[in-house]
Every structure is written in C-alpha cells, then in structure tokens.
Motif scaffolding. Structure first.
Motif, PDB file in Angstrom:
ATOM      1  N   VAL A   1      -9.412   3.068   2.888  1.00 41.73           N
ATOM      2  CA  VAL A   1      -9.166   1.984   2.225  1.00 41.73           C
ATOM      3  C   VAL A   1      -9.032   0.748   2.981  1.00 41.73           C
ATOM      4  N   MET A   2      -8.090   0.744   4.056  1.00 45.59           N
ATOM      5  CA  MET A   2      -7.419  -0.292   4.694  1.00 45.59           C
ATOM      6  C   MET A   2      -8.951  -0.750   5.495  1.00 45.59           C
TER       7      MET A   2
ATOM      8  N   LEU B   1       0.987  -1.232  -0.198  1.00 43.64           N
ATOM      9  CA  LEU B   1       0.113   0.014  -0.072  1.00 43.64           C
ATOM     10  C   LEU B   1       0.928   1.203   0.043  1.00 43.64           C
TER      11      LEU B   1
ATOM     12  N   ALA C   1      -7.558  -2.906  -3.092  1.00 44.21           N
ATOM     13  CA  ALA C   1      -7.046  -1.797  -1.974  1.00 44.21           C
ATOM     14  C   ALA C   1      -5.687  -1.141  -2.750  1.00 44.21           C
TER      15      ALA C   1
ATOM     16  N   ARG D   1      -9.515  -8.401  -2.838  1.00 46.53           N
ATOM     17  CA  ARG D   1      -9.534  -7.305  -2.167  1.00 46.53           C
ATOM     18  C   ARG D   1      -8.148  -6.534  -2.037  1.00 46.53           C
ATOM     19  N   GLN D   2      -7.161  -7.191  -2.017  1.00 40.15           N
ATOM     20  CA  GLN D   2      -5.739  -6.760  -2.046  1.00 40.15           C
ATOM     21  C   GLN D   2      -5.685  -5.942  -3.177  1.00 40.15           C
TER      22      GLN D   2
ATOM     23  N   ILE E   1     -12.116  -1.659   2.706  1.00 39.39           N
ATOM     24  CA  ILE E   1     -11.664  -2.714   1.466  1.00 39.39           C
ATOM     25  C   ILE E   1     -11.028  -3.900   2.252  1.00 39.39           C
ATOM     26  N   LEU E   2      -9.683  -3.565   2.895  1.00 37.56           N
ATOM     27  CA  LEU E   2      -9.196  -4.483   3.300  1.00 37.56           C
ATOM     28  C   LEU E   2      -9.799  -5.291   4.624  1.00 37.56           C
TER      29      LEU E   2
END
Lengths: 89, 248
Positions: free
Chosen positions: B156-157, B68, B131, B127-128, B160-161
């Motif tokens: 985002v973290m 990220l 992200a 998902r990764q 999404i993650l």
C-alpha cells in the motif's frame, strides 16, 4: 522522550539477555524468568513511548492535526488491548 | 535463526510472523498459541530494533505512519470481530490474489520508476484517502487471517503512496509494533507468553532488526526490492495453497 525510548529499549534488551543467560544456570530459573519478564515488559513499553515522543514532535512542529491523530491512535490501541484482554482471558 | 528473521523482517518490512510461527512450532516444538504470542512479541522487538537503528534518519515517514496505523488497527480490530462470518477459503484466495497482483504491478513498472520517491511535490489527498482505505481493508484481512500484514503494508505504501521501498519497509516496521501491541495484551494476560522461552527469540529479533535497520539506511532500494519481491511471491503462493486446501 526519544532518549527515554532508547534507554528503555537498551535496559529491556539487557534484562532479557540477563534472563536468558540466567535461565541456563541451575537453580536460577525463577529469578531468570522474572528478570526476562521485566525486560520483555520494558520492550513492550517502547512502541508506546515512541508514540508519545512522536506526538510531542508533532506538537513542537505545530502539526496539531497529526498530534491529535497520534492521541487517537494511542486511545484506540488502549481500548483494543483492553477489549482483547477482557474477551479472551 | 530469529536474528536472521529480524534482519529480513526489518529489511523488507514484512515483520517475520509468517516465518517465525512455523519456525517456533515445527522447529522448536512450541505450542501454536505460545508461538503466536512469541511471534507478536517479536514484531514489537522488530519495531524496537528498527527504531533504535533509524531514530533521527527520517526514513520512517511519520506523517504517513500515524493515519495508516490508525486505519490498520481499526481494520484489524474489525477483522477479528467478523472472523467466522466470512469463508476462510475466499479470504486466503483474495489475499493471495492481492499479493500476486503486487508482484505483477512491481515487475511491470520500470525499475527506475519503481525505486523513485513520490512524483511531484507531496502526496495528493486522493492517494492518501486511497491508502487509508486500502490499509483499513488490509487490516481487516490480516486481522481475519492473523498473518501477512507486513506485505500488505509495504504494498500500500509503495504502490499507492509511492514511498520509496526502504522508507515503506521502515514505516511498515513501525506499524507492526503498534498493531502487535493490541493483540499481545491478550496473549500475555492468558499466560501464552513464556518469558524464558521467548527471551532468546526476542533477543535475536531485536539484534537482527537493529542490523537490518542499519542496512536499510545504507543499501540501495534495488537490494530491498530484490529481497521483497521473492518473499511476497512466496507469501502469495502460500496463501493460494492454503486457500485451495481450506474447506468452505
């Protein structure tokens, strides 16, 4: 490497504190500015040392993909910083 | 004051640039460039403080942080390159919209689900990828506008993650330090970082973020949520306001 990062952070913070206190004393401004500058430079090194420590951790765990990504991140960081200096200074 | 910014920045993962720049320019009369350089330095200070407080706790998700950070850094770099091509008004409104959407998405989910960690074993590859793509886009936006990276990082973290909020906030502080370094080099070389003027702010932020990091490891996720949501809502309103005030 983790201990080195912690030590750099503590020494940097102490130097910044010494600089800030010295800046209040008359006649010591030049020295204080120099000491604070060294402290700030030390603090700036901490994230880089942290990344190097993280790379070592990934290597120790055998997570080579993440270790290589960390190396790439360090390289991109160096290039971005250098480009930014060349362009704006 | 900078210690308070450090505590809030560490606890929410927002960094504090949005709060520090107006504080230094309006409150202490610093030139905007010196204030921006000092603010970047304080972001590094936040990482130093949070790193000291959280070393070995496992709250920073290192496997998520590295890709990220790379995506965010490349995005911010690209954002700085294309600055001037895109109307700022659109960017501010888009940024405000994303932040507003984040608040709505978090409010719409039940609190228990909101505070939970990843659902099922590990985070899926899809998902990764999502992200990383979102973080690159967030990097472009924050690179163009120069602020707001922290709120996007955490969103985002977390959304999404599906990292728990304290972990997302801690990992976001790690990303701030890395991203700030790239921009800070130019300010330092240009002489826009005045060590004596920056020293008290940096000290305050390092101490504040160390305390914030310790709090982050102890307080329940709902406290982090309660601190995060109003701040993101405030950032969203500010972005909309600027978007409406800025010309095309």
């Amino acid at each position: 490497m983790d201990r080195f990062a912690a030590l750099t952070a503590r020494l940097g913070t102490l130097a910044v504190l010494a600089g800030a206190l010295g800046g209040m004393a008359e006649g010591l401004e030049t020295w204080a500015e120099w000491i604070a500058g060294v402290g700030i430079a030390g603090l700036i090194c901490v994230p880089v040392v942290d990344l190097l420590a993280l790379r070592e951790t990934f290597r120790r765990r055998g997570e080579r993909r993440y270790a290589d990504l960390t190396t790439l991140l360090l390289a991109v960081l160096a290039v971005a910083a250098a480009t930014s200096v060349v362009r704006h200074v | 004051m900078s210690a308070a910014v450090g505590v809030v920045g560490a606890l929410t993962g927002l960094g504090g640039g949005v709060l520090l720049v107006p504080l230094l320019t309006l409150g202490f009369g610093l030139d905007i460039r010196t204030a921006a350089g000092t603010s970047l330095l304080c972001l590094v200070g936040t990482q130093v403080g949070v790193g000291q407080a959280l070393r070995g706790t496992g709250l920073v998700d290192e496997r998520a942080a590295v890709p990220l950070a790379l995506a965010s850094l490349c995005g911010a770099w690209l954002g700085a390159e294309v600055a001037g091509w895109v109307p700022r008004r659109i960017l501010y409104l888009l940024f405000g919209g994303i932040m507003g959407g984040t608040v709505v998405a978090m409010l719409a989910r039940p609190v228990q689900q909101e505070l939970a960690g990843p659902q099922g074993p590990g985070t899926s590859a899809a998902r990764q990828v999502a992200a990383i793509a979102s973080m690159a886009a967030a990097g472009v936006l924050s690179g163009l506008l120069g602020i707001g990276g922290g709120a996007l990082n955490v969103a985002v973290m977390h959304l999404i993650l599906q990292l728990p909020l304290p972990s997302a906030a801690a990992t976001s502080s790690f990303l701030h330090g890395v991203k700030a370094l790239a921009g800070l080099a130019a300010y330092w070389a240009r002489g826009d970082v005045a060590p004596l003027q920056a020293a008290p702010a940096v000290l305050g932020v390092v101490w504040g973020s160390t305390w914030g990091g310790r709090l982050l490891a102890r307080v329940p996720g709902r406290v982090v949520r309660a601190a995060f949501l109003p701040l993101v809502a405030w950032v969203a309103v500010q972005m909309f306001r600027r978007g409406l005030q800025t010309g095309w």
